[in-house]
Structure formats: structure tokens, C-alpha cells
Write a protein that holds these residues in place. Structure first.
Motif, PDB file in Angstrom:
ATOM      1  N   TRP A  91       0.814  -1.221   0.000  1.00  0.00           N
ATOM      2  CA  TRP A  91       0.000   0.000   0.000  1.00  0.00           C
ATOM      3  C   TRP A  91       0.848   1.272   0.000  1.00  0.00           C
ATOM      4  O   TRP A  91       2.017   1.251   0.326  1.00  0.00           O
ATOM      5  CB  TRP A  91      -0.959   0.016   1.188  1.00  0.00           C
ATOM      6  CG  TRP A  91      -0.332  -0.242   2.533  1.00  0.00           C
ATOM      7  CD1 TRP A  91      -0.179  -1.442   3.140  1.00  0.00           C
ATOM      8  CD2 TRP A  91       0.237   0.724   3.428  1.00  0.00           C
ATOM      9  NE1 TRP A  91       0.434  -1.299   4.351  1.00  0.00           N
ATOM     10  CE2 TRP A  91       0.698   0.021   4.564  1.00  0.00           C
ATOM     11  CE3 TRP A  91       0.381   2.112   3.396  1.00  0.00           C
ATOM     12  CZ2 TRP A  91       1.300   0.665   5.643  1.00  0.00           C
ATOM     13  CZ3 TRP A  91       0.980   2.752   4.481  1.00  0.00           C
ATOM     14  CH2 TRP A  91       1.426   2.024   5.585  1.00  0.00           C
ATOM     15  N   THR A  92       0.205   2.364  -0.384  1.00  0.00           N
ATOM     16  CA  THR A  92       0.854   3.671  -0.402  1.00  0.00           C
ATOM     17  C   THR A  92       0.095   4.596   0.530  1.00  0.00           C
ATOM     18  O   THR A  92      -1.142   4.647   0.485  1.00  0.00           O
ATOM     19  CB  THR A  92       0.810   4.266  -1.828  1.00  0.00           C
ATOM     20  OG1 THR A  92       1.273   3.280  -2.721  1.00  0.00           O
ATOM     21  CG2 THR A  92       1.648   5.506  -1.947  1.00  0.00           C
ATOM     22  N   ALA A  93       0.817   5.303   1.340  1.00  0.00           N
ATOM     23  CA  ALA A  93       0.160   6.223   2.277  1.00  0.00           C
ATOM     24  C   ALA A  93      -0.392   7.431   1.536  1.00  0.00           C
ATOM     25  O   ALA A  93       0.306   8.072   0.761  1.00  0.00           O
ATOM     26  CB  ALA A  93       1.147   6.670   3.330  1.00  0.00           C
ATOM     27  N   LYS A  94      -1.699   7.658   1.715  1.00  0.00           N
ATOM     28  CA  LYS A  94      -2.338   8.818   1.104  1.00  0.00           C
ATOM     29  C   LYS A  94      -2.156  10.040   2.000  1.00  0.00           C
ATOM     30  O   LYS A  94      -1.827  11.115   1.555  1.00  0.00           O
ATOM     31  CB  LYS A  94      -3.837   8.543   0.949  1.00  0.00           C
ATOM     32  CG  LYS A  94      -4.266   8.185  -0.451  1.00  0.00           C
ATOM     33  CD  LYS A  94      -5.770   8.134  -0.471  1.00  0.00           C
ATOM     34  CE  LYS A  94      -6.305   7.858  -1.829  1.00  0.00           C
ATOM     35  NZ  LYS A  94      -7.757   7.804  -1.799  1.00  0.00           N
ATOM     36  N   GLN A  95      -2.461   9.812   3.250  1.00  0.00           N
ATOM     37  CA  GLN A  95      -2.393  10.897   4.211  1.00  0.00           C
ATOM     38  C   GLN A  95      -2.136  10.308   5.587  1.00  0.00           C
ATOM     39  O   GLN A  95      -2.587   9.209   5.896  1.00  0.00           O
ATOM     40  CB  GLN A  95      -3.730  11.649   4.207  1.00  0.00           C
ATOM     41  CG  GLN A  95      -3.804  12.816   5.133  1.00  0.00           C
ATOM     42  CD  GLN A  95      -3.337  14.107   4.481  1.00  0.00           C
ATOM     43  OE1 GLN A  95      -2.682  14.077   3.456  1.00  0.00           O
ATOM     44  NE2 GLN A  95      -3.664  15.212   5.066  1.00  0.00           N
ATOM     45  N   ALA A  96      -1.430  11.049   6.408  1.00  0.00           N
ATOM     46  CA  ALA A  96      -1.172  10.585   7.776  1.00  0.00           C
ATOM     47  C   ALA A  96      -1.451  11.723   8.747  1.00  0.00           C
ATOM     48  O   ALA A  96      -1.118  12.866   8.473  1.00  0.00           O
ATOM     49  CB  ALA A  96       0.266  10.136   7.910  1.00  0.00           C
ATOM     50  N   ILE A  97      -2.120  11.388   9.833  1.00  0.00           N
ATOM     51  CA  ILE A  97      -2.358  12.402  10.863  1.00  0.00           C
ATOM     52  C   ILE A  97      -1.981  11.839  12.232  1.00  0.00           C
ATOM     53  O   ILE A  97      -1.921  10.633  12.427  1.00  0.00           O
ATOM     54  CB  ILE A  97      -3.821  12.917  10.901  1.00  0.00           C
ATOM     55  CG1 ILE A  97      -4.827  11.760  11.073  1.00  0.00           C
ATOM     56  CG2 ILE A  97      -4.140  13.777   9.709  1.00  0.00           C
ATOM     57  CD1 ILE A  97      -6.187  12.212  11.541  1.00  0.00           C
ATOM     58  N   SER A  98      -1.765  12.738  13.143  1.00  0.00           N
ATOM     59  CA  SER A  98      -1.434  12.334  14.502  1.00  0.00           C
ATOM     60  C   SER A  98      -2.653  12.601  15.366  1.00  0.00           C
ATOM     61  O   SER A  98      -3.209  13.701  15.330  1.00  0.00           O
ATOM     62  CB  SER A  98      -0.231  13.156  14.944  1.00  0.00           C
ATOM     63  OG  SER A  98      -0.068  13.069  16.310  1.00  0.00           O
ATOM     64  N   ILE A  99      -3.088  11.591  16.110  1.00  0.00           N
ATOM     65  CA  ILE A  99      -4.250  11.792  16.985  1.00  0.00           C
ATOM     66  C   ILE A  99      -3.883  11.475  18.435  1.00  0.00           C
ATOM     67  O   ILE A  99      -3.155  10.544  18.711  1.00  0.00           O
ATOM     68  CB  ILE A  99      -5.496  10.985  16.536  1.00  0.00           C
ATOM     69  CG1 ILE A  99      -5.124   9.535  16.207  1.00  0.00           C
ATOM     70  CG2 ILE A  99      -6.218  11.635  15.398  1.00  0.00           C
ATOM     71  CD1 ILE A  99      -6.323   8.649  15.955  1.00  0.00           C
ATOM     72  N   GLY A 100      -4.414  12.296  19.323  1.00  0.00           N
ATOM     73  CA  GLY A 100      -4.127  12.131  20.741  1.00  0.00           C
ATOM     74  C   GLY A 100      -5.004  11.053  21.336  1.00  0.00           C
ATOM     75  O   GLY A 100      -6.164  10.897  20.955  1.00  0.00           O
ATOM     76  N   LEU A 101      -4.449  10.294  22.285  1.00  0.00           N
ATOM     77  CA  LEU A 101      -5.226   9.236  22.933  1.00  0.00           C
ATOM     78  C   LEU A 101      -5.733   9.721  24.283  1.00  0.00           C
ATOM     79  O   LEU A 101      -5.125  10.586  24.914  1.00  0.00           O
ATOM     80  CB  LEU A 101      -4.360   7.989  23.127  1.00  0.00           C
ATOM     81  CG  LEU A 101      -3.871   7.295  21.866  1.00  0.00           C
ATOM     82  CD1 LEU A 101      -3.058   6.083  22.254  1.00  0.00           C
ATOM     83  CD2 LEU A 101      -5.035   6.866  20.982  1.00  0.00           C
TER      84      LEU A 101
END
Lengths: 1055, 204
Positions: free
Chosen positions: A671-681
Motif C-alpha cells: 500500500w501507499t500512504a495517502k495521508q497521515a495524521i497524529s491523533i491524541g489518545l
């Protein structure tokens, strides 16, 4: 005693005021030049290394330490073609103009525009006041001082096709090599400068002088009977005045032209056109077919012919080093040596200067030194081998410091000659550029072959920053010289060594076992250790020094030095004010991760990620927790053979920045990464401990990647992360821009079952889409930083954490559009279109404000606009009342207020400051085209500003002015220009009034700025002298009163 | 009929091609219109100003000043440009230049609030030296005494040195009178350097 007390107080005050001034003068710029294109140019014997770089600039480096003396950056629209340098002047040629530069100061002596199409020029000759420019139909001799044409000679463009220009320094002649278009044979234009009149002879007029000095043009062709095709760059055997060229298509022959005899005879003949076929040369095992023959380099009397044989992904190369012997009777060629080597990627080879770049082998001719030799620089797995061939002997040098893991493969090598010492001896130096863009100057002493030294190293990868993280030092004991690790503790060294031993057990175990306990014994033991072990120990106990001086050898003196400076360094780093002490974790395109200490202004550690195997690059960096970072990269093409260029693969890496090691690195082919985000837990409040009581570092944030197949991936992939995500998945909204279809897509996560009882993982689904017109180019997507909301809801300010802002540019209509979108509903909250606008444009979204700038094509200046989001009065009241149980549907209606201003400068990029509690005034940092970073207070950008002065005063605002202020005191980088700024980032400090700013591009700049001098910082108007005098007077009064207390009158009076 | 229509089509095509040819030649002549922009950078009190970089439209064209401060942009396409002087020591007003949009004239105006007309060749003088740091307040005794700190000093000095002297110089009888009139108030206490015999007796 009292006087001493007074003096102490005074000292404290003076120190306080002094500290502020030293903080201001701290070095805050890490200057860069970028990837070097040409560095085989020398400016004098010791004045500097003249370089031309990929970032469209020329610069001069100090040969002693690699510092930049001066640099000239050209605009991206003005392409730098070539540059050359001599003792007295350097000439820079761009596609628009020619600049004559003073090499020592960088001062432009003269510049003149041109409109030439095909152009090349000769190297500058020592003691000459002109240089030779060859255009597509003219050869011009131009004066260095004025740029005026001294002499000009035309040649037929139809007949002659320019191939190259050779300069014979010995005879001051120029040979223009080309191809006769009709005959398809090599043709030469020979320009020999006439010698000056002898002394004693009567001087003629100026006109006569010019005529006398005009160069003589001789045109000659190679014997027309012998149909030779010139398809390689000819080269010159300097002292011999012999042009070498190669014809491999027809006869596979190395040809020699004896210029002196051609000139004396006026034509070419069999005597002066020496043609030696390959068969006659001692070239062995030459097979027809997949092979190539090239003349690589030539010195005054030596030349190298390389024979390459292509195989399946492997190229075998064999070099033959010859010496040319010229006598009155016969010219002869002697084979001195031959060398065989392998090249893995023969397709990537290209010619550069006089050396040919292959995977790891470079050839050089000795042009400056009296001794005549040819050099070969080769890189192996762990060593750099430099071999010099002369007719008498072969010298082999080995430098074992250059490890492939640290620097990658060699990109380019240049041989330079400098006189660095007071001795008159001119030494050869090698300027080596590696794959990670680090630049090293290596000195090899020819006389004492055992002495090898790396003079200095520059980390040019910092000019290629993709992304960076700002980590405050207080959060993390990142530095080796932190509280615990500060002591020069042998036990600590042992422990650190243990980690290293695990990596390379075979080499280290025996050494580790024998480490004695006492310091004296360890000193002796160090002397017995191998270089590699010494360096490893040194890198552990003092990484910053190690990176500064690669190849640093451990000895007793240096060990003591490290021990001595251990405490000093720690104290120094702790004495920083305003939380200036930050660690910048930087990723560069070519796969390097750097830890850059702002207090030390240098790289303190470096990790090289294995992305070069797929010619990949790093894209994004995320902070997982205080100790771990996550990096995403991608391959440029999945298949090296170029069969399937479309399919990209994704690279991920987890790095422990405390121990400076890679926890995980992996390529994903599927797979190819389209978009990446960082989310807080969400913090579950559980103790982070395992069964044995050890503390587990749990991620505070996770990285969510959406791939091209519509699936998602969570990193770090642990059970805890998956469980935590299950709790928050319905709040996550994922915005992706599909550039191919020019569509904005918003994904959210859903579960199949209604009651969400099963353990099925949530699936991403498209919630809404927004299709843009093909002409509309989305240039920036800005996500509102929720952490930067002030903890107050005054004046009906509208805050929405689910809001994004977009900036689009329409080239045809010349419009810039700002869109404010609510990601949950997909509703467009605001749409502002700006006419007569063009790029550069940046948008910054903070709290309830949107600030953007663009270039006004009509007003011809930068336009800055502010949009303030206000909640509708009625709905806002309702919103405030139901603040605790707020549902998304209850969000208030929004009204937009906009105001625009003019800023009298060209703005490239804009950033916004961050503060700890978001109470302080925000500051906008504007990167100007002049290299200045301008700090503009947010108070100037307020849509409430009115033209009516009284009304503005009532509201406590500044009256509206069309132009925003442009004062030098707001330039935060003072007089140190920061060029080609790509982005500006900010982080809060421990003080509310102060923000930490980082700007990166060609240079890296960082500083703490104070936007509004309030809260915790003394106002700039505060009078220190008044305070000191008051204190003094009070102390004097105190002393006087104490003396007066013995006076009877006073006693009685007070009683 | 077919012949006629094809003939008209050919004529129309020829006319169209001619028109398009004329229009293209027109456009080429307008786009190739170029002019030179010249000027000189001055610094008061300096014959040879330090070398500065001149930028047009944020670096679309760049030029450096020569030894005498002169600079020249050759062959600039007609249009309106924004000129900046990149000097680290002096601040110059940015200039908006109209390069040959009407005829071959070059018109220029400062691009800030001043809107001054600048003649071509441009004479660029700085409006102020660049001051990057705010200067600290110089020592001004008057300002000190006007400030609250100054008042604090004055009051403390007055109460410590002047009041005891004042009370010593007053005639004891007058002082008693004042104290009696004030009824032992604040003024009386302040001036009470000589204690009231009645009050002191009652106190004991």
C-alpha cells in the motif's frame, strides 16, 4: 560590610541587564549552501573554495574550517549556468547576466545582462584581465573589469556545432572543439594570443596595441579521409599541447592532435594527427558489444582510459593509466598501471568536471602540483581508498573512518590544492560529498603517508529539511550531559558500551571484558584499543564533540579534556534563559534524522534511515511520546528497472531519541500512504507498568495512515493503541486531498454493528467530498491547532476544533480563494475570493482568526487579510449556557469579519507564534524576499480597527491604516539573512510572553521572540538606571539612619 | 452549390489566418517591448556606499550596486514592478515602477504611505538607518524624580532629614499651639518632635 552589600546588589543588576544583551547576540543561524554541483574551482592558494550549488547559488568556503565567507543566491527564475574563479576575480554566468565578483569579499565588481542562447566560457587565466565567451556564432574576449568586448571573432553557425572549450594555460591559447555539421568530422578553432612586444621597442598607439594583441584564429579539421566521429568530450594533455579525443564508433581509436606542430605547419597532417587505434594500445580482453570506452582524465603527461563492460545490473570497469612520451622523433605511450573495479549502478553515472562520477570511483588529474600524477578515489564498505599513480611509483592511502552506514555513498569528490600552513608547501586536499549531503575536507600528506586527517565536515543536509519537531529539553533528558548522565562515570560508560556490544559483539566483547576499574588503568587500556573501539567510546561519552570532529582519535589528553569539560558543559546548558534550550528533530529528504541542539548550535546526533535502497525520501515526522518519534517516507519508484513507476511503497520508522536508535523500520510494498495524521489518545489513568514493575512508555499520540486502498493503519501497532482508538474513533475526521481529481475527501470511522458491541475494528468511510474546478489549485490546507485556543470565550469568539481552512489559487483568473470548512458536516463556513492576486500566499489559522497573505498583482505589493470568526449573538448565548452538554448541532452560527492591509515588502512564507497558555498576543513571522524575518504583532490585524480615531481609542484599538508598519526593530534575525525559507514553526516556552520560532530553508534560524512585553517580562521602557539609583539612595538613607540612631536629639524626638 | 460553399470556406479560412497572423504579430510586438531601469543608491556622508542588492518583484530580477552605487536592470519587459533595496544598514522606501506601459517612459512612486514621485534614473536615498535593537533609556535625573520611584525617594528623604530639622527650628510655644489646634492629629504627631507634656504625663 554595608558597602560590600551595596556593591553586590549593583553587580546583580548589571549582570541582569548584561544577560539580556548576550541573549540577543547569541548565534542563532546555521548557514547552509546546499548540494554542491561544482567545487573543482579554486580561488587562490588559501583564500577559499569557490562552490556552485544546486540551490542556484555560488559561495566561498574557508579551506581551514569550511565556514561560509560569502554567498550569492540567485532567484529560482534566474538559472545559474556556470561559474569560474581565479586569484583576482571570479565570473558567474546565469541565463540572464554575467557577474564579475571579487573572490575574497563577494563584492560584485561588474554585472552585465546578455541574451545569449548557447554559451560557454573558459576558465580564468592567472594574470589576465579577460575571459573568453563562446556563443553560438561568436567567440568573444571580454574584459573582466567592464564586461566589454575586447575582441570578437565570428564563425559559421551552420557549419560548426560547439562541443567544448579547452584552455591551454601554458600557451595561453583557447581551443574550441566542435563538429563540422556537413562532414560530421571534428573541427577545431584555435585562438592563440599574440605575445606582447618586446621591451625597448617603441610603443605604438592604443589602437595598434589592440591590433597586435588580438588573438590569431586558426581553423583546422582532422584529416577528412579518416572519417572520425567525435562523440566524447576531448581532453587536453596540458604541457604537451596535445588534444586527446576518442572515436569509438568506427575505429575504437584514441586520437592525438599535436597542436604546436599543427600551428607551425598551418594544417593537420599525418605527423601531427597521431591516430592510435585501440588494438595498438595495450588494452586487454576488449570485446565488441556491451562495452564503452572513455578517456576519463588527463594531467600534463598522463591520461586514463576506462573500459566499461555492462552486464545485468553490474558493470565491470577497467582503467588503464598511460604516460605520454613526446620526443622529436616519435611520440610514444607507456602503460603505467591498470585497475579493475565493479560498479553496481552503471546507469546512474554522469560526467562532472574533469572527474567521472560512478557509484564509488572517481578519477583525478593533478593539474596544480609540480609532481605529475593521476589519482583514483574509491569507496569500499568501510574505507576510502585513494591511489595516486605516477610514472615512478604508486601510493596507496586508506581512510577507515568513512563508514557507509553513516554517510552513504560518495556523490562527488574534488581535488583541491591549498597552502594552509605557513610553509610554502602546497598540499592536495579532497573535498568529498556523500549521499547524506555531508561535505568533508580530507588532507593527505604525500610526504608522510601515515598522516591522514579530516580537516572539517559540513552537514549540508540541513538545507533539505522536510519537516521538524521542536522538543523542549525539560520534557526529556535528551542530552548526554543531563542531570544523571552528567558525571564522568565509568560505570555509565560501561553500560553504554554494553548496548553497543550487543550490536557488534564480535569486535567489542574482548575489549569490554578487560575494562579495568581505575581511571589510570582505563587510560592505558584505551591506548591498547583499536581505533574503532576508541571512537565508539568517544561517541558515547561525548557525541557533540564526536560529530564536530569525525575521525577524532581517543588518547589520554582528549579523554582528560572530556572529563574536565563534562561539568562545565552541563552548567552551561542549564544556564539558558527563556527556555532557549530545545532539541530540533529534523528529517531531511535523503533519509537523515538529526538531533539539533539549539543551545549548542550544532547537530548532536544523527541517524541514517535505510531508504536509499529504494531511492526513497522521508515525508513526515510525528511525536509519539517524550521519547519516541515516528517517521513516514515513500519510494520514488518501486521498481528500480523502471517497469512500474506508478506503484509506490511506504516506509515507516520508529526512533528512540533518548538512546538514539531505530526501534523499527519497515517498507510496505502493498500500500501507499495517502495521508497521515497524529491523533491524541485519552488518558485511561492506569499505571504504566508491567508485571515486573518496569515502567512502560505508552504512546500519547498515535499516527493514523490512510492508504490508497481505502484501508487504515495505526502506529505504533500495539493492543493498547487499538483499544484506545476504539474509544475515540467516532471523533476522528480525516481530510485527504486527491490531487489527481482535485477533490477534497473527508473520511470518518464507523462500525458495522448498530450497538458497537463486537470487537470488529472500525472502518473508514467517505463522509463528504468537495470537488474543485481544475483551474483551482489547492496550495495549502491549514488545520486549526486546538491546543492554541485561549481558555476564554470573550466577545462571542467562535471556536471550532473541527474546522479546516484552504487556500486555492486560480492562475487564469488571478484569484486566491480562502475556504473555511467544518469537517464534521462538510459545510462551508466561509468563502472569501480575492481578485488580482497571485502566489506566494500562506494562510495561518489560530484561535478564531484566519490570517493570510498574497501578492497583489494590481497593487504590486503584499496584501495581508484577517478574517475573524464571531458567533452569532443569540446562538452564542445558548452555546455558553449549554457549554457542558454541548452537542455538535448546538454550535452557534458564524459571522465573518474581514479587513485587509498592505505590507510594503515581498512576503514568501508566514508563520504564527505559540505561547504556553495562549493568553499572550500572537505574533506573525513573515519571511521576506530580502532574507529578513519580520515579526508582526497580531494586534495590527484586527477587523474591528476603524478609521475613526476616537472610536478606535474607545475600543482600545489602533486606528485603521492601509499600510502595516515596517520597522527594522521588528526584524528578528537582525542582519543575518535567512534565505529561501520553506516554513516557519513555533513552540511555546516556559514563559508566557515568549515564543520559540524556527525558520528553515537554505539556512536554519531559531530564536525566542517576545511579541507583547507583558505578563512575565519587564517592559522595554523599564528604566534600570532609575531602579539602581533608587536602591542606592535608599541604602545610603539606611546607612545614614543607622549612624543617626546614636544621636540623642533624634532618640528623644522619636520617643 | 457545393463548390460555392467550399470556396467561401477557403476564403473565410484565409481571412481568419490573416487576422490571426496580424494579431500574433501584434502580441509579439507588445510582449517584446523592453526597457532598462537604472538608478543609484545613496547613503548620506558616504561617497562609496556599501554594496546592496536590488530586487524587482521579490527577486524576479536582481541587480547589485557597483562601486559608485549605480545599478541597472537591462531589458526589463514592460509592466509594473515592485523594487526593494536589500540593505542591512539603511532602510529605503520600496518603489513601484511603471516600466514602459505607456510609450517608453519609466514612472516611479514610493510604495509606502509617502507616495512620493521618483524620477528616472532612480535616486534612492534611505529614510533612516536600520536600528535592530531598542536603545535603553539614558540616565535622566528629571525623569527619575518624576517617576513614582523618585517621589518615593523624595518623600523618604524629606521625612528622614527635613522634618526633624523643621521641628527643631520651630519655636516651642508655637509648636504647642499648633499641636493644640490640630488636637493631636497627624500634623501634630509629625511635628511632635517636642513631646506634649500633657500627653506624655497622661501616658505614664
Amino acid at each position: 560590610m554595608k558597602i560590600l552589600f551595596t556593591l553586590a546588589l549593583l553587580l546583580i543588576f548589571f549582570q541582569a541587564s548584561f544577560c539580556i544583551s548576550t541573549e540577543q547576540t547569541k548565534k542563532r543561524v546555521h548557514e547552509g549552501i546546499g548540494e554542491i554541483v561544482r567545487s573543482d574551482l579554486e580561488c587562490g592558494s588559501s583564500s577559499g573554495i569557490f562552490v556552485q550549488t544546486e540551490s542556484n547559488m555560488v559561495a566561498l568556503l574557508k579551506p581551514k574550517n569550511g565556514e561560509i565567507v560569502w554567498k550569492h543566491k540567485f532567484n529560482e527564475k534566474e538559472k545559474l549556468i556556470t561559474s569560474t574563479c581565479s586569484h583576482h576575480s571570479s565570473v558567474v554566468l546565469t541565463d540572464r547576466k554575467i557577474l564579475v565578483v571579487q573572490p575574497n569579499t563577494g563584492k560584485v565588481l561588474n554585472e552585465f545582462n546578455h541574451n545569449f542562447n548557447t554559451i560557454t566560457f573558459s576558465k580564468l587565466r592567472t594574470g589576465k584581465d579577460h575571459f573568453v565567451v563562446v556563443l553560438d556564432d561568436t567567440i568573444q574576449y571580454r574584459e573582466l573589469k567592464t564586461g566589454n568586448i575586447k575582441y570578437s571573432t565570428k564563425y559559421s553557425k551552420k557549419e560548426f556545432e560547439l562541443a567544448s572549450l579547452l584552455l591551454n594555460e601554458e600557451s595561453n591559447s583557447v581551443v574550441v572543439v566542435g563538429i563540422n555539421k556537413k562532414r560530421k568530422t571534428p573541427e577545431f578553432l584555435y585562438l592563440e594570443e599574440q605575445k606582447q612586444k618586446e621591451k625597448g621597442k617603441p610603443k605604438g598607439t592604443d589602437k595598434e596595441k589592440k591590433v597586435n594583441q588580438e588573438p590569431k584564429l586558426i581553423k583546422f579539421q582532422v584529416d577528412s579521409d579518416n572519417k572520425i566521429k567525435l562523440n566524447t568530450k576531448p581532453t587536453l594533455l596540458r604541457k604537451q599541447s596535445i588534444v586527446l579525443y576518442l572515436d569509438q564508433e568506427r575505429t575504437k581509436s584514441v586520437n592525438f592532435l599535436d597542436l604546436n606542430s599543427i600551428i607551425s605547419q598551418g594544417k593537420t597532417s599525418k605527423d601531427n594527427n597521431v591516430i592510435i587505434t585501440v588494438e595498438s594500445l595495450p588494452l586487454k580482453n576488449l570485446k565488441s558489444g556491451n562495452e564503452n570506452l572513455q578517456i576519463i582524465t588527463s594531467s600534463s603527461s598522463h591520461f586514463v582510459v576506462v573500459q566499461e563492460q555492462y552486464g545485468q545490473g553490474l558493470t565491470k570497469s577497467k582503467a588503464f593509466i598511460y604516460k605520454f612520451k613526446k620526443s622529436n622523433k616519435k611520440n610514444s605511450i607507456i602503460l603505467i598501471a591498470e585497475k579493475e573495479y565493479n560498479n553496481n549502478k552503471s546507469k546512474n553515472k554522469k560526467e562532472k568536471g574533469n572527474g567521472k562520477e560512478t557509484e564509488s570511483t572517481f578519477w583525478f588529474s593533478n593539474q596544480r602540483s609540480d609532481s605529475d600524477f593521476v589519482t583514483c578515489v574509491q569507496q569500499t564498505e568501510t574505507k576510502l581508498i585513494i591511489t595516486s599513480y605516477s610514472s615512478e611509483k604508486t601510493i596507496n592511502e586508506e581512510i577507515d573512518y568513512f563508514k557507509r552506514n553513516d554517510y552513504g555513498k560518495i556523490k562527488n569528490v574534488d581535488l583541491l590544492f591549498f597552502n594552509l600552513n605557513s610553509k610554502k608547501q602546497i598540499l592536495p586536499f579532497y573535498l568529498i560529498e556523500f549521499e547524506d549531503l555531508s561535505l568533508h575536507m580530507v588532507n593527505i600528506n604525500q610526504k608522510t603517508t601515515k598522516t591522514k586527517n579530516i580537516l572539517w565536515g559540513r552537514e549540508e543536509a540541513l538545507t533539505d529539511i522536510i519537516d521538524l519537531l521542536i522538543i523542549p529539553k525539560k520534557t526529556l533528558n535528551i542530552y548526554q550531559n543531563s542531570n544523571e548522565n552528567n558525571k564522568f562515570d565509568l560505570e555509565k560508560i560501561k553500560q553504554s558500551l554494553q548496548i553497543k556490544i550487543d550490536e557488534s559483539k564480535k569486535k567489542m566483547t574482548s575489549f569490554y571484558d578487560k575494562i579495568p576499574k581505575s581511571t589510570d588503568e582505563i587510560k592505558k587500556h584505551f591506548n591498547l584499543a583499536t581505533n574503532e573501539i576508541k571512537q565508539t567510546i568517544y561517541s558515547i561519552i561525548n557525541p557533540s564533540e564526536y560529530s564536530k570532529q569525525p575521525g577524532f582519535k581517543m588518547d589520554v589528553k582528549k579523554l582528560n579534556y572530556v572529563k574536565k569539560n563534562w561539568h562545565l558543559k552541563f552548567e552551561d546548558s542549564n544556564s539558558q534563559k527563556f527556555d532557549f534550550n530545545k532539541l530540533l528533530v529534523i528529517i531531511t529528504r535523503n533519509g537523515n534524522v538529526y538531533g539539533f541542539s539549539t543551545s549548542e548550535n550544532q547537530i548532536i546526533w544523527k541517524i541514517r534511515l535505510p531508504i536509499s535502497e529504494k531511492s526513497g525520501s522521508l515525508d513526515q515526522i510525528f511525536r509519539i511520546n517524550d521519547k519516541q518519534i515516528f517517521i513516514i517516507g515513500s519510494s520514488n519508484n518501486a521498481d528500480l528497472d523502471g517497469n512500474n513507476k506508478q506503484s509506490k511503497s511506504t516506509f515507516i520508522a520508529m526512533i528512540d531519541i533518548v538512546n538514539k536508535e531505530i526501534i523499527e523500520s519497515k517498507w510496505f510494498e502493498q500500500w501507499t500512504a495517502k495521508q497521515a495524521i497524529s491523533i491524541g489518545l485519552k488518558d485511561d489513568g492506569d499505571d504504566d507498568g508491567d508485571d515486573n514493575g518496569n515502567k512502560i512508555i505508552r504512546p500519547r499520540k498515535v499516527v493514523l495512515i490512510l492508504d490508497n486502498q481505502g484501508d487504515y493503519h495505526l502506529f505504533p501497532k500495539t493492543e493498547y493503541v487499538l483499544k484506545s482508538f476504539d474509544l475515540i474513533y467516532n471523533q476522528v475526521h480525516f481530510v485527504v486531498m486527491n490531487k489527481e481529481t482535485n477533490t477534497l475527501l473527508c473520511y470518518h470511522f464507523i462500525k458495522d454493528d448498530l450497538f458497537k458491541t463486537t470487537d470488529n475494528p472500525p472502518k473508514p468511510e467517505i463522509k463528504w467530498t468537495k470537488q474543485f474546478d481544475k483551474k483551482e489549485e489547492v496550495t495549502q490546507i491549514n488545520i486549526n491547532d486546538e491546543s492554541q485556543y485561549p481558555d476564554k470565550h470573550l466577545n462571542n469568539n467562535y471556536y471550532n476544533p473541527y474546522m479546516i481552512s484552504l487556500l486555492t489559487y486560480n492562475k487564469e483568473e488571478k484569484t486566491i480563494t480562502v475556504l473555511i470548512i467544518d469537517t464534521v458536516s462538510g459545510k462551508i463556513i466561509g468563502n472569501v475570493k480575492n481578485y488580482d492576486a497571485s502566489l506566494p500566499a500562506t494562510i495561518q489559522h489560530y484561535a478564531n482568526k484566519l490570517v493570510y497573505h498574497y501578492w497583489g498583482t494590481k497593487v504590486k505589493t503584499t496584501v495581508m487579510s484577517v478574517i475573524e470568526l464571531k458567533a452569532n449573538a443569540f446562538s452564542s448565548k445558548h452555546y455558553r449556557q449549554n457549554k457542558k452538554n454541548i452537542l455538535y448541532q448546538n454550535r452557534p452560527m458564524v459571522t465573518l469579519k474581514k479587513q485587509s492591509y498592505l505590507f510594503p515588502s515581498y512576503v514568501n512564507v508566514m508563520g504564527v507564534s505559540k505561547s504556553k497558555d495562549n493568553v499572550n498576543q500572537k505574533g506573525l513571522v513573515l519571511a521576506l524576499s530580502t532574507g529578513d524575518l519580520f515579526l508582526l504583532s497580531d494586534s495590527f490585524l484586527n477587523p474591528e480597527r476603524t478609521l475613526n480615531v476616537q472610536n478606535a481609542m474607545k475600543l482600545g484599538l489602533m486606528p485603521y491604516t492601509t499600510y502595516l508598519p515596517h520597522q527594522a526593530k521588528n526584524i528578528i534575525n537582525d542582519n543575518e539573512p535567512v534565505l529561501q525559507v520553506k516554513d516557519i514553526k513555533s513552540d511555546h516556552t516556559e514563559i508566557e510572553s515568549t515564543s520559540f520560532i524556527v525558520a528553515y530553508g537554505l539556512d536554519l534560524f531559531y530564536d525566542c521572540v517576545t511579541i507583547d512585553q507583558s505578563f512575565d517580562k519587564i517592559d522595554s521602557q523599564f528604566n534600570f538606571s532609575a531602579l539602581i539609583i533608587t536602591m542606592l539612595v535608599l541604602i545610603i538613607a539606611l546607612i545614614a539612619m543607622q549612624r543617626m540612631k546614636g544621636n540623642k536629639n533624634v532618640k528623644t524626638n522619636w520617643n | 452549390m457545393k463548390v460555392v460553399s467550399s470556396a467561401t470556406l477557403v476564403i473565410v479560412l484565409i481571412i481568419y489566418s490573416l487576422f490571426s497572423l496580424v494579431s500574433t504579430t501584434k502580441t509579439t510586438t507588445t510582449t517584446t517591448k523592453v526597457c532598462d531601469v537604472e538608478g543609484r543608491v545613496y547613503i548620506p556622508g558616504k561617497r562609496r556606499p556599501e554594496q546592496v542588492k536590488i530586487l524587482l518583484n521579490g527577486g524576479e530580477y536582481t541587480a547589485y550596486t557597483l562601486r559608485n552605487g549605480e545599478f541597472k536592470f537591462s531589458s526589463i519587459k514592460s509592466g509594473i514592478y515592485f523594487l526593494e533595496v536589500d540593505s542591512k544598514d539603511y532602510a529605503y522606501s520600496p518603489i513601484k515602477i511603471d516600466v514602459c506601459t505607456k510609450g517608453k517612459t519609466i514612472r516611479a512612486k514610493t510604495a509606502d504611505e509617502t507616495f512620493k514621485t521618483v524620477k528616472h534614473p532612480l535616486k534612492l536615498t534611505p529614510y533612516s538607518p536600520k536600528v535592530y535593537y531598542e536603545k535603553g533609556q539614558p540616565l535622566n535625573p528629571l525623569k527619575i524624580f518624576k517617576s513614582p520611584m523618585g517621589i518615593m525617594i523624595a518623600v523618604s528623604l524629606f521625612s528622614m532629614f527635613i522634618i526633624p530639622k523643621l521641628s527643631g527650628s520651630i519655636d516651642p510655644e508655637e509648636l504647642k499651639q499648633v499641636q493644640q489646634e490640630s488636637g493631636g492629629g497627624l500634623l501634630g504627631k509629625l511635628l511632635g518632635a517636642v513631646p506634649n507634656p500633657q500627653q506624655s504625663n497622661s501616658g505614664r
